[in-house]
Scaffold this active site. Structure first.
Site, mmCIF file in Angstrom:
data_model
loop_
_atom_site.group_PDB
_atom_site.id
_atom_site.type_symbol
_atom_site.label_atom_id
_atom_site.label_comp_id
_atom_site.label_asym_id
_atom_site.label_seq_id
_atom_site.Cartn_x
_atom_site.Cartn_y
_atom_site.Cartn_z
ATOM 1 N N ARG A 48 0.802 -1.219 0.000
ATOM 2 C CA ARG A 48 0.000 0.000 0.000
ATOM 3 C C ARG A 48 0.846 1.286 0.000
ATOM 4 N NH1 ARG A 48 -5.161 1.793 2.275
ATOM 5 N NH2 ARG A 48 -5.796 -0.346 2.583
ATOM 6 N N LYS A 94 -1.053 -20.222 2.063
ATOM 7 C CA LYS A 94 -1.989 -20.683 3.075
ATOM 8 C C LYS A 94 -2.114 -19.629 4.181
ATOM 9 C CE LYS A 94 -0.635 -22.891 6.766
ATOM 10 N NZ LYS A 94 0.174 -22.096 7.689
ATOM 11 N N HIS A 133 4.108 -25.180 2.060
ATOM 12 C CA HIS A 133 5.560 -25.210 1.860
ATOM 13 C C HIS A 133 6.202 -26.496 2.378
ATOM 14 C CE1 HIS A 133 5.824 -23.703 6.033
ATOM 15 N NE2 HIS A 133 7.054 -24.144 6.021
ATOM 16 N N LYS A 183 9.755 -29.132 0.997
ATOM 17 C CA LYS A 183 10.950 -29.465 1.786
ATOM 18 C C LYS A 183 11.649 -30.677 1.161
ATOM 19 C CE LYS A 183 9.239 -27.753 6.217
ATOM 20 N NZ LYS A 183 10.173 -26.724 6.640
ATOM 21 N N GLU A 206 7.763 -27.037 17.484
ATOM 22 C CA GLU A 206 8.525 -25.804 17.264
ATOM 23 C C GLU A 206 8.904 -25.211 18.614
ATOM 24 O OE1 GLU A 206 7.109 -23.325 13.717
ATOM 25 O OE2 GLU A 206 5.269 -24.015 14.651
ATOM 26 N N ASP A 250 -3.411 -23.720 11.464
ATOM 27 C CA ASP A 250 -2.085 -23.291 11.020
ATOM 28 C C ASP A 250 -1.208 -24.468 10.602
ATOM 29 O OD1 ASP A 250 -0.201 -21.205 10.624
ATOM 30 O OD2 ASP A 250 0.791 -21.703 12.512
ATOM 31 N N HIS A 297 -0.182 -28.731 6.774
ATOM 32 C CA HIS A 297 1.116 -29.420 6.781
ATOM 33 C C HIS A 297 1.007 -30.867 7.281
ATOM 34 C CE1 HIS A 297 2.492 -25.476 5.982
ATOM 35 N NE2 HIS A 297 2.647 -25.056 7.216
ATOM 36 N N LYS A 337 3.665 -25.051 19.563
ATOM 37 C CA LYS A 337 4.668 -23.979 19.636
ATOM 38 C C LYS A 337 5.223 -23.964 21.062
ATOM 39 C CE LYS A 337 3.249 -21.150 15.862
ATOM 40 N NZ LYS A 337 4.085 -21.716 14.808
#
Ligand code: BG6
Length: 514
Positions: free
Chosen positions: A43, A142, A172, A176, A210, A229, A234, A334
């Protein structure tokens, strides 16, 4: 082939964390055509020069050898351009079109690295100003929607302007190297494939842990959560890769047809399995790798009473001939104890044991996705290690002849000679693909970008796959909207709430941790 790549969301997190560093790697690897133009779109008003400087600064955050040296970035930056665009303003798209027409190229790629609610707006504008030509491909990041309904709406709008072969939906994980190796392992070798089925496999675990928290993405994550997520895309794509039937050839649709069958065979949820087979959690403050970190609800952009999950563990099954009755356990979180992504195939014990093996162990094939990229096959062998001195054996135990390192409780030898042979030792065949092929292999985003440029759809997700995945998670989302679905806290730096161990133990299994 030369191309113009229009990067919507050109100054956003994803652009400078993943997409532009990957394009830079392609430049380094000399796979980026020198006359290709990358046009960042956002923007704010900015000159090409200011955009190059901004990206140059941001790319200094790239870790290790992938960080650009200033001389090479200067060269790469000559391919970067900028166009300000309010995504709701038709006139701005006309200006973009004009910019693209000044330097025509045989291929255009529209990369939508924006918030997903803007996907339909952008597509409609691209269509309205004639930027949806046959030589255009569209790349969609995504998450594609928030649920089945919004996913369908986005796909329907995109399909009004682009045909399926022009649409590249990114997951993604499929890019990998370790995931591509999984396909190679299964379908490029003859001896694993016959073993991957209900007769030989006890259970399969997909573990995506993670250490990072949600960083600056609080507002996004609040609307998303771990199920949307990581699991909906995934983890389910990995499940497809490990459970699908061999495709008839390597064409995109042959592969995607087989993945779709897996997604459609996921066991539907019942009120009972929603309660017993799923655990959701949220991290509280704790220590990750020795560092104190705050809890999820203290993160910026997060509501103090947030009910968003940062951890999911679940058990499912596939209703098909090959896998019926084999539990698939999926776990992601996480702020976990370690950064580790792996697929673990636990094989059944031998049908009739004539050796002793350590309690609770069986053959295992572990596919390490990251940070290690490799594969380990856990077997048993009769070791020749020196015997443990009798003085070191625990009281009330004796050393078994031929099983040097294991002391067996005296009680278990009553009535000997035992019908069982010696105690076997666990041994491991360990393959490290980073060592074998070099750690500077083409990364996930670089691979996917190069594939989108080449028009290869194999590693992209088809709309029916996405719908099947959303349809399967939808009952979970709905259940979590009710008051009686528990959300368990877990301390950062752990392996999630203990309820996830209880859940898996109730089926007689345990998470693979080492
Ligand atoms: C993204 C998620 O899709 O994948 C992030 O939005 C997550 O929350 C990331 O951290 C994990 O990807 P990787 O490649 O780091 O495992």
């Amino acid at each position: 082939m030369s191309f113009q790549l229009v990067l919507f969301g050109g100054t956003g997190d994803l652009a400078w964390r993943k997409i532009l560093p990957s394009l830079f790697q392609a430049y380094r690897h000399k796979t980026l055509p020198v006359d290709a133009r990358i046009i960042g779109v956002a923007r704010e008003q900015m000159s090409n020069e200011a955009f190059r400087t901004l990206i140059g600064e941001r790319l200094q955050n790239v870790e290790g050898e992938k960080r650009p040296q200033s001389a090479e970035f200067k060269e790469f930056a000559k391919q970067l351009y900028y166009q300000a665009c309010d995504l709701n303003n038709a006139l701005d798209y006309d200006a973009l079109k004009q910019k693209l027409e000044e330097h025509p190229a045989p291929l255009r790629i529209m990369y939508l690295a924006t918030a997903p609610h803007l996907f339909t707006t952008v597509c409609e504008h691209l269509g309205a100003c004639g930027l949806n030509t046959e030589n255009t491909r569209i790349v969609l990041e995504k998450p594609l929607g928030q649920n089945l309904k919004t996913n369908r709406e986005i796909n329907a709008t995109v399909k009004n302007f682009f045909s399926e072969k022009q649409i590249f939906r990114i997951d993604h994980y499929l890019g990998k190297p370790s995931v591509q190796n999984l396909f190679a392992l299964r379908f490029g070798n003859s001896f694993f494939e016959p073993l991957l089925r209900r007769d030989t496999v006890s259970n399969i675990q997909i573990i995506l842990s993670e250490q990072i928290g949600i960083g600056t993405r609080g507002a996004f994550y609040e609307q998303t959560g771990a199920l949307r997520d990581m699991i909906q895309n995934h983890a389910l794509q990995l499940l497809c890769a490990i459970a699908m039937e061999p495709p008839i050839n390597a064409h995109a649709d042959a592969i995607r047809d087989e993945k779709l069958k897996v997604l459609r065979s996921l066991k539907p949820w019942s009120a009972e399995s929603l309660r017993n087979n799923i655990v959701r959690g949220q991290y509280s403050a704790g220590l990750v790798a020795g560092e104190a970190v705050k809890g999820y609800t203290q993160e910026s952009g997060v509501a103090p009473a947030s009910q968003t999950e940062t951890f999911v563990a679940l058990k499912t099954e596939l209703n098909n001939w090959r896998w019926a009755g084999v539990p698939f356990y999926l776990r992601t979180g996480k702020r976990m104890a370690e950064h580790d992504a792996r697929i673990v195939i636990n094989f059944r014990a031998t049908p009739h044991p004539i050796f002793r093996t350590p309690l609770g162990t069986a053959n295992q094939l572990v596919i390490h996705l990251q940070p290690k990229d490799g594969m380990a096959l856990h077997l048993f062998a009769q070791g020749q290690a020196p015997a443990q001195p009798a003085s070191e054996a625990p009281p009330n135990s004796t050393l078994v002849q031929g099983s040097p390192q294991v002391a067996v409780p005296l009680g278990s030898l009553v009535g000997s000679p035992s019908p069982l042979g010696p105690m076997l030792s666990p041994v491991q065949l360990d393959l490290d693909f980073d060592k074998r092929f070099g750690s500077d292999r083409v990364g996930a985003y670089e691979r996917l970008l190069l594939d989108a440029i080449a028009g290869r759809l194999n590693l992209f997700v088809r709309s029916d796959e996405q719908e099947a995945a959303w349809a399967w998670v939808e009952p979970i989302l709905l259940d979590w909207e009710t008051e009686d679905a528990p959300l368990y806290p877990y301390a950062s730096g752990t392996r999630g709430p203990s309820q996830s161990n209880v859940m898996i133990a109730s089926s007689g299994h345990h998470w693979d941790e080492d």
